[in-house]
Motif scaffolding. Structure first.
Motif, mmCIF file in Angstrom:
data_model
loop_
_atom_site.group_PDB
_atom_site.id
_atom_site.type_symbol
_atom_site.label_atom_id
_atom_site.label_comp_id
_atom_site.label_asym_id
_atom_site.label_seq_id
_atom_site.Cartn_x
_atom_site.Cartn_y
_atom_site.Cartn_z
ATOM 1 N N ASP A 4 0.779 -1.159 -0.045
ATOM 2 C CA ASP A 4 0.171 0.084 0.021
ATOM 3 C C ASP A 4 0.893 1.344 -0.011
ATOM 4 O OD1 ASP A 4 0.919 -0.300 2.560
ATOM 5 O OD2 ASP A 4 -1.100 0.373 3.505
ATOM 6 N N THR A 5 2.143 1.184 -0.233
ATOM 7 C CA THR A 5 3.087 2.356 -0.142
ATOM 8 C C THR A 5 3.972 2.259 -1.235
ATOM 9 O OG1 THR A 5 4.849 1.660 1.373
ATOM 10 C CG2 THR A 5 2.659 2.761 2.161
ATOM 11 N N SER A 80 -5.884 7.170 -0.084
ATOM 12 C CA SER A 80 -4.910 7.327 -0.804
ATOM 13 C C SER A 80 -4.043 8.739 -0.556
ATOM 14 C CB SER A 80 -5.156 7.459 -2.228
ATOM 15 O OG SER A 80 -6.012 8.604 -2.448
ATOM 16 N N TRP A 82 -0.068 10.934 0.112
ATOM 17 C CA TRP A 82 1.310 10.986 -0.008
ATOM 18 C C TRP A 82 1.742 11.460 1.350
ATOM 19 C CZ3 TRP A 82 3.281 15.868 1.329
ATOM 20 C CH2 TRP A 82 2.524 16.817 0.608
ATOM 21 N N ALA A 124 -1.266 4.139 -1.477
ATOM 22 C CA ALA A 124 -2.313 3.637 -2.496
ATOM 23 C C ALA A 124 -3.649 3.604 -1.772
ATOM 24 C CB ALA A 124 -2.005 2.023 -2.706
ATOM 25 N N ASP A 125 -4.690 3.757 -2.863
ATOM 26 C CA ASP A 125 -6.209 3.814 -2.420
ATOM 27 C C ASP A 125 -6.356 2.388 -1.848
ATOM 28 O OD1 ASP A 125 -8.728 3.205 -2.576
ATOM 29 O OD2 ASP A 125 -8.993 3.919 -4.598
ATOM 30 N N SER A 128 -9.209 -0.160 -3.313
ATOM 31 C CA SER A 128 -8.879 -0.846 -4.364
ATOM 32 C C SER A 128 -8.085 -2.446 -4.028
ATOM 33 C CB SER A 128 -7.986 -0.340 -5.343
ATOM 34 O OG SER A 128 -8.668 0.865 -5.845
ATOM 35 N N PRO A 130 -5.284 -5.351 -4.158
ATOM 36 C CA PRO A 130 -4.039 -5.578 -4.620
ATOM 37 C C PRO A 130 -3.912 -5.992 -5.863
ATOM 38 C CG PRO A 130 -4.202 -6.652 -2.670
ATOM 39 C CD PRO A 130 -5.660 -6.217 -2.986
#
Length: 131
Positions: A4-5, A80, A82, A124-125, A128, A130
């Motif tokens: 997820d990153t 999601s 940064w 990451a969203d 969703s 993976p």
């Protein structure tokens, strides 16, 4: 790296820092961690500039110390976004920064965090699946 990153390069991280104006300074007070939300701007050389009040406890704690500075933008809807962290030495400049001077509490100074290490991550969203 987790699913997820994803890591960001220094240039991309600094570009993201330039899009925000609120961050967090992480420093130490009496060997304990402290975090302070602050307004900031990014200088042309990548230094983080934080306004502060001369003579404040914050200023005494960060002057000439190694500090961390962190900024993020994360969507509440899907997670999601940064996150960027800058590690560097804090330098105090301005009228109340001169050694031996007696600054008035209203004097404004600038804390310049010289970037020694800049790291960033894309988040990451989480809604969703993976890949």
């Amino acid at each position: 790296m987790t699913l997820d990153t994803a890591p960001l390069g220094e240039w991309h991280s600094l570009r993201l820092l330039a899009t925000s104006s609120i961050g967090r300074v992480v420093y130490t007070v009496g060997a304990l961690p402290a975090v302070l939300p602050v307004r900031y701007r990014l200088d042309d050389d990548g230094s983080v500039l934080v306004p502060a009040t001369a003579g404040s406890e914050f200023l005494r704690a960060v002057a000439d110390a190694l500090v961390a500075f962190q900024v993020d933008e994360v969507s509440e809807a899907d997670g999601s976004g940064w996150s960027v962290t800058v590690l560097g030495r804090a330098e105090v400049t301005g009228p109340g920064a001169v050694a031996g001077s007696h600054p008035r509490p209203a004097d404004r100074v600038t804390v310049r965090i010289h970037p020694e290490l800049v790291t960033g991550r894309l988040l990451a969203d989480v809604t969703s699946p993976p890949p």
